[in-house]
Design an enzyme around this catalytic site. Sequence first.
Site, mmCIF file in Angstrom:
data_model
loop_
_atom_site.group_PDB
_atom_site.id
_atom_site.type_symbol
_atom_site.label_atom_id
_atom_site.label_comp_id
_atom_site.label_asym_id
_atom_site.label_seq_id
_atom_site.Cartn_x
_atom_site.Cartn_y
_atom_site.Cartn_z
ATOM 1 N N LYS A 57 -19.872 2.527 15.549
ATOM 2 C CA LYS A 57 -19.248 3.530 16.432
ATOM 3 C C LYS A 57 -19.155 2.949 17.841
ATOM 4 O O LYS A 57 -20.092 2.270 18.276
ATOM 5 C CB LYS A 57 -20.079 4.827 16.460
ATOM 6 C CG LYS A 57 -20.215 5.502 15.098
ATOM 7 C CD LYS A 57 -18.961 6.249 14.681
ATOM 8 C CE LYS A 57 -19.136 6.891 13.335
ATOM 9 N NZ LYS A 57 -17.975 7.689 12.935
ATOM 10 N N HIS A 108 -14.038 8.148 0.521
ATOM 11 C CA HIS A 108 -14.041 8.972 1.735
ATOM 12 C C HIS A 108 -13.060 10.107 1.474
ATOM 13 O O HIS A 108 -12.026 9.890 0.839
ATOM 14 C CB HIS A 108 -13.624 8.136 2.945
ATOM 15 C CG HIS A 108 -14.010 8.772 4.228
ATOM 16 N ND1 HIS A 108 -15.071 8.325 4.994
ATOM 17 C CD2 HIS A 108 -13.511 9.843 4.879
ATOM 18 C CE1 HIS A 108 -15.189 9.113 6.070
ATOM 19 N NE2 HIS A 108 -14.260 10.035 6.023
ATOM 20 N N LYS A 119 -22.153 17.976 11.892
ATOM 21 C CA LYS A 119 -21.067 18.444 12.783
ATOM 22 C C LYS A 119 -19.873 19.024 12.029
ATOM 23 O O LYS A 119 -18.952 19.565 12.634
ATOM 24 C CB LYS A 119 -20.589 17.287 13.641
ATOM 25 C CG LYS A 119 -19.876 16.202 12.836
ATOM 26 C CD LYS A 119 -19.523 14.988 13.689
ATOM 27 C CE LYS A 119 -18.738 13.975 12.874
ATOM 28 N NZ LYS A 119 -18.512 12.716 13.571
HETATM 29 C C1 CAP Z 1 -19.502 10.345 10.413
HETATM 30 C C2 CAP Z 1 -18.083 9.922 10.069
HETATM 31 C C3 CAP Z 1 -17.634 10.410 8.708
HETATM 32 C C4 CAP Z 1 -17.838 11.869 8.457
HETATM 33 C C5 CAP Z 1 -16.865 12.344 7.395
HETATM 34 C C6 CAP Z 1 -17.109 10.392 11.128
HETATM 35 O O1 CAP Z 1 -19.876 9.706 11.599
HETATM 36 O O2 CAP Z 1 -17.992 8.512 10.029
HETATM 37 O O3 CAP Z 1 -16.256 10.085 8.613
HETATM 38 O O4 CAP Z 1 -19.126 12.037 7.976
HETATM 39 O O5 CAP Z 1 -17.118 13.696 7.119
HETATM 40 O O6 CAP Z 1 -16.152 9.650 11.341
HETATM 41 O O7 CAP Z 1 -17.325 11.471 11.631
HETATM 42 P P1 CAP Z 1 -21.180 10.277 12.378
HETATM 43 P P2 CAP Z 1 -17.623 14.127 5.660
HETATM 44 O O8 CAP Z 1 -22.393 10.013 11.498
HETATM 45 O O9 CAP Z 1 -21.266 9.483 13.659
HETATM 46 O O10 CAP Z 1 -20.954 11.716 12.601
HETATM 47 O O11 CAP Z 1 -18.828 13.249 5.401
HETATM 48 O O12 CAP Z 1 -17.930 15.585 5.790
HETATM 49 O O13 CAP Z 1 -16.500 13.845 4.723
HETATM 50 MG MG MG Z 2 -15.855 8.505 9.777
#
Ligand code: CAP
Ligand code: MG
Length: 430
Positions: free
Chosen positions: A152, A270, A310
């Site tokens: 990130k 994903h 989140k």
């Molecule tokens: C999480 C994440 C994932 C989300 C996807 C993002 O990063 O990489 O894509 O978890 O949502 O881009 O937000 P963080 P889900 O850990 O920094 O939040 O898992 O609900 O499909």
């Molecule tokens: Mg992501």
Amino acid sequence: MAIDWYDEFVDLNYTPDSDEIICLFSCEPASGISMKEAAGRVASESSTGTWTTLFSLPPRMRALQATAFEIDGPYLKIAYPIGLWEEGNAVQLLSGIAGNIFGMKAVNHLRLIDATLPEAYLRHYKGPHFGMDGIRDMMGINGRPLTGAVPKPKIGFSAAEHAEIGFETWMGGFDFVKDDENLTSTAFNRFEDRVIALAKQRDRAESLTGEKKSAFLNITADTETMKKRADLLVANGWNYAMIDVVVAGTAAVMTLRDYCSDLGLAIHAHRAMHAAFDRDPRHGITMQFLAKMMRLIGVSQIHTGTAVGKLVGTAQEARVLADILREKKTMGVPQMSLDQDWGHIRSAFPVSSGGLHPGLVPDVLDIYGDELVLLVSGGIHGHPDGTRAGAAATMQAIDAWHEGVTLEEKAAGSPELKRALEKWGSYQPK
Ligand code: CAP
Ligand code: MG
């Protein structure tokens, strides 16, 4: 003269045959339309019918008609004869039970909740190549969740920078480095460069730790490009490919499932875009059904939410999703899922990700247990002492959960966890 024949698709005394696909919907009829009339329209439009009676109707067609056989408040069940469905073609299944019906004027809202797939339908699918046990054997990881993180900010690093962050992630104790959903092959971070650079860092981390390390590298693109990218992964010693399965589409996932399986590549699914159709509780398609489709087609794991992070999704939904992915026989939860005997179809891992940090790890493990892929991304790169400390803090939080001690108790002897708790405590991001 009758102008329509929808009522011929409703029989509340009907008992489905064992080889019929049963779908559970919730439905809010339009004004002036009864639930029974709406049920007939949904069953008709998703099988053999249309809006009007026809000049001729060969008698054999009746054997293909769907039957709405149960109405319980806003919930309705429809049985679909197995003969409606092309063997092994999940795309066509979607065109039928998740196609035109969402746009019918006869309903204000319609939601496909789940489907029970009979053995007569399952037998044409291979399911996941590895299953959860196969993944654990491949990675040599037992007795704890598999762990990973996305560098990130989620996009912007060069391939070299991405790989360095990956090294720090692995050295902090994590198993995987994951590409983010919108990182494929950009001018500043070409897929080919990232595959090679990360492989070099992987080899360093493996030699220093003695542990197997891997990555979910995002091959998402047109199908031919995805095949080429899968080949490149194997050529560089990788054992996973990542696909954004909703945006790539069911047909592409089916093609890549077999292609990756032949290469010995597991697939990380994903689910970006899923909330466009699964978030509104009144309308669309549930994550339960998407998870079922993806296990059926054969991804190795798919995101299923955190409840405390989140992004939307409840703890109960996470548990239901985990059962749909992990169990040999899924027990239906009223109004949320249907029974499913998975027969020969192997299991798949739920993936919990999104707004997690060490302070939330026990909450997530209380929901999922150890049979999980746990992704903590911002929650390690935002650690006051950096990525490696963040990963270490997360592993310490997992240990605390296993030991049955609080994070605060664990932190007394775990400096990285202590520093994580000082920053985030048990904060639940939005
Ligand atoms: C999480 C994440 C994932 C989300 C996807 C993002 O990063 O990489 O894509 O978890 O949502 O881009 O937000 P963080 P889900 O850990 O920094 O939040 O898992 O609900 O499909
Ligand atoms: Mg992501």
